[in-house]
Design a protein around this motif. Structure first.
Motif, PDB file in Angstrom:
ATOM      1  N   UNK A 401     -44.422  52.929  42.917  1.00 10.92           N
ATOM      2  CA  UNK A 401     -44.514  53.350  44.326  1.00 10.92           C
ATOM      3  C   UNK A 401     -45.561  53.647  45.138  1.00 10.92           C
ATOM      4  N   UNK A 402     -46.463  52.942  44.937  1.00 11.89           N
ATOM      5  CA  UNK A 402     -48.069  53.883  44.903  1.00 11.89           C
ATOM      6  C   UNK A 402     -48.804  52.615  44.894  1.00 11.89           C
ATOM      7  N   UNK A 403     -49.369  52.032  45.500  1.00 12.96           N
ATOM      8  CA  UNK A 403     -50.048  50.802  45.389  1.00 12.96           C
ATOM      9  C   UNK A 403     -51.742  51.205  44.837  1.00 12.96           C
ATOM     10  N   UNK A 408     -54.322  51.380  39.158  1.00 11.00           N
ATOM     11  CA  UNK A 408     -54.922  52.426  37.547  1.00 11.00           C
ATOM     12  C   UNK A 408     -53.993  51.820  36.347  1.00 11.00           C
ATOM     13  N   UNK A 409     -52.770  52.457  37.020  1.00 10.60           N
ATOM     14  CA  UNK A 409     -52.607  51.489  35.705  1.00 10.60           C
ATOM     15  C   UNK A 409     -53.266  50.067  34.554  1.00 10.60           C
ATOM     16  N   UNK A 410     -53.013  49.130  36.046  1.00 10.57           N
ATOM     17  CA  UNK A 410     -53.087  48.019  35.641  1.00 10.57           C
ATOM     18  C   UNK A 410     -55.271  47.886  35.027  1.00 10.57           C
ATOM     19  N   UNK A 458     -36.659  53.111  41.186  1.00  4.93           N
ATOM     20  CA  UNK A 458     -37.044  53.797  41.627  1.00  4.93           C
ATOM     21  C   UNK A 458     -36.842  55.249  42.785  1.00  4.93           C
ATOM     22  N   UNK A 459     -35.257  55.172  42.732  1.00  5.24           N
ATOM     23  CA  UNK A 459     -33.896  55.977  43.099  1.00  5.24           C
ATOM     24  C   UNK A 459     -34.235  57.438  42.455  1.00  5.24           C
ATOM     25  N   UNK A 460     -35.149  57.119  41.632  1.00  8.87           N
ATOM     26  CA  UNK A 460     -34.573  58.143  40.668  1.00  8.87           C
ATOM     27  C   UNK A 460     -35.881  59.225  40.412  1.00  8.87           C
ATOM     28  N   UNK A 467     -45.276  57.139  40.768  1.00 13.13           N
ATOM     29  CA  UNK A 467     -44.928  56.567  39.966  1.00 13.13           C
ATOM     30  C   UNK A 467     -44.867  55.431  39.613  1.00 13.13           C
ATOM     31  N   UNK A 468     -44.933  54.692  38.455  1.00 11.74           N
ATOM     32  CA  UNK A 468     -45.114  53.675  38.372  1.00 11.74           C
ATOM     33  C   UNK A 468     -44.347  52.803  36.706  1.00 11.74           C
TER      34      UNK A 468
END
Length: 508
Positions: A401-403, A408-410, A458-460, A467-468
């Motif tokens: 939900x956050x580019x 950062x994860x990638x 993402x709904x939760x 979140x990733x």
């Protein structure tokens, strides 16, 4: 367990069973890579042998040569690094990891090994140490049989050799810390591999919880572990995981692992899918589709190993792992397509396909994680076949939900040698989850299946929490021959990425 150390001694003077050096691919065939520290007579001998073997220096190549003149080691393994020249001193981290891993796999039965690949800086030392440790992994298939079949010769399974990394970058603090870190992360990753490789009749939700308790209690760090059993899950409103697990004789569990250092620089949450065996439930899989389904808990294995590593590295970040453990079976009490269940946060969900169970256990886990309002949440799961169709067996998909956080994860994955690719979550796809009988359906149609699964998750996520989601359906389990630093079977994918993220949060 494999033991790592670092040395700046001349490689040819080390009295080890095996010395590993590198080779490069040139127009004239394989040539020894820089950094080997060998005397001229050893170089001449090895070059002659490589020419006779028609070696190329390509990645994945390893040639073992005995009785090399001027070398104290009993044998020398020459591992391919790929394109370069005899003077090339800098190689990519992945090339170093894979060369070290492939070489060590070929001699893991030895007691002592020294690795003298090109290491001009601390980063290259770290890559060699990481690859060498990874290459030593061997799952002890006799362990579940309580030692009924004794192994003859070599090092005991799981013991691993003593590995010395010959450093061309000295033995300063950065180098020593890099090798120490490689040992901690490598041991945690091997534990994740062991969990994934364990037969499903031995690893089910309660035994998984017991294994986590045992490993946490044996750690040098203080890790707290709590377990929600089936009664607590029902009472707590965890309808997603309760529904998935209700067709099995082995009831579900949510295990919470926490590392809570004093003076922590924030808090983060990791949520792992832990389906200890996935038959597909009433939407049963074809027989060939079940062959690797003991690995459907690889996300929880990666989370458990990451919490362990973060604690043993003493990272100044509070890290909480949520292991969402269930067995998806078609028993008499199994949930049905068209059932509606209520999740931890009160959301009603229509079940359309009982073989899309992972998102249900993760949804409850993400709800639980969100209640603590961490700085960010990452979930990791062997979630969709669509991930393999889109990205293949070696590259994970990353959504969120956050580019900026997704990037950062990638990046953390790339730095650790775990390839991943950022994927979008188009808002228009949310309509695929509309249903007249509940707040949301848990699955859309086939098109964009990896993306709609993430949209559902993402709904939760709690409001305002970055979140990733990492879909590791492909890279979590290697059904083919071992390659580079990656063994056959459970790979431990995700541990490097997640540890790197936590370190990044700690400012390291």
């Amino acid at each position: 367990m494999t033991a790592l150390s670092v040395s700046t001694k001349t490689a040819s003077d080390l009295p080890v069973d095996t010395l590993v050096v590198g080779s490069v691919r040139t127009d004239d065939g394989a040539a020894l890579a820089a950094g080997h520290g060998l005397p001229r007579k050893a170089v001449v001998h090895l070059q002659a042998v490589l020419a006779d073997l028609e070696a190329t220096g390509a990645p994945g190549e390893a040639h073992r040569v005995v009785a090399v003149p001027g070398v104290k080691a009993t044998s020398v393994v020459v591992a391919g690094l790929g394109d370069g020249t005899a003077r090339t001193t800098s190689f990519g981290a992945d090339a170093l990891r894979d060369a070290a891993g492939h070489a060590l796999r070929s001699v893991r039965g030895k007691k002592t090994v020294a690795v003298a690949l090109p290491t001009p800086d601390a980063e290259s030392v770290a890559a060699v140490a990481d690859g060498a440790f990874a290459g030593c992994y061997l799952y002890d298939k006799a362990a579940p049989l309580a030692g009924r079949r004794a192994r003859k010769g070599g090092t005991a399974p799981g013991a691993g050799p003593k590995v010395t990394v010959v450093s061309g970058a000295g033995q300063g603090k950065a180098v020593r810390e890099a090798v120490s870190r490689a040992g901690v992360v490598g041991a945690a990753r091997d534990w994740a591999r062991d969990l994934v490789n364990t037969p499903p009749n031995l690893l089910y939700p309660q035994s998984f919880a017991d294994a986590v308790k045992k490993r946490a209690s044996a750690s040098s760090a203080k890790i707290s572990v709590s377990v929600l059993d089936e009664k607590a899950l029902a009472k707590g409103g965890f309808g997603g995981i309760v529904g998935v697990g209700q067709g099995s004789a082995n009831p579900p569990r949510i295990v919470t692992m926490s590392w809570s250092p004093s003076g922590a620089k924030g808090s983060v949450a990791l949520v792992g899918k832990g389906i200890t065996f996935d038959s597909g439930g009433l939407n049963i899989k074809p027989s060939t589709g079940m062959v690797t389904m003991k690995s459907d808990m690889a996300g929880s294995a990666a989370v458990a190993a990451t919490v362990l590593a973060a604690a043993e590295l003493g990272l100044p970040v509070a890290v909480t792992g949520y292991l969402c453990l269930a067995e998806n079976m078609p028993g008499g009490g199994a949930q049905r397509p068209s059932d509606v269940v209520v999740m931890r946060d009160g959301t009603s969900v229509e079940i359309l396909d009982t073989d899309a169970e992972g998102r249900m256990v993760l949804g409850d886990g993400i709800c639980l994680a969100s209640e603590k309002k961490p700085d960010w949440i990452v979930d990791i799961a062997t979630l969709t076949g669509a991930q393999v169709v889109a990205l293949g067996e070696e590259v994970a998909g990353v959504m969120g939900n956050d580019e900026d956080f997704r990037a950062r994860v990638v990046a953390a994955g790339a730095a650790s040698g775990e390839d991943s690719w950022a994927m979008p979550l188009p808002a228009a796809l949310r309509a695929k989850l509309d249903t007249p009988t509940a707040d949301i359906a848990h699955k859309g149609d086939r098109d964009g299946g990896m993306l709609t699964a993430a949209i559902f998750l993402g709904e939760f996520v709690g409001e305002g929490i970055p979140w990733a989601h990492i879909d590791i359906a492909g890279p979590s389990f290697n059904t083919k021959a071992a390659r580079g630093r990656v063994p056959k079977g459970g790979t431990g994918y995700g541990v490097g990425t997640l540890v790197g993220l936590v370190e990044q949060h700690a400012g390291r």
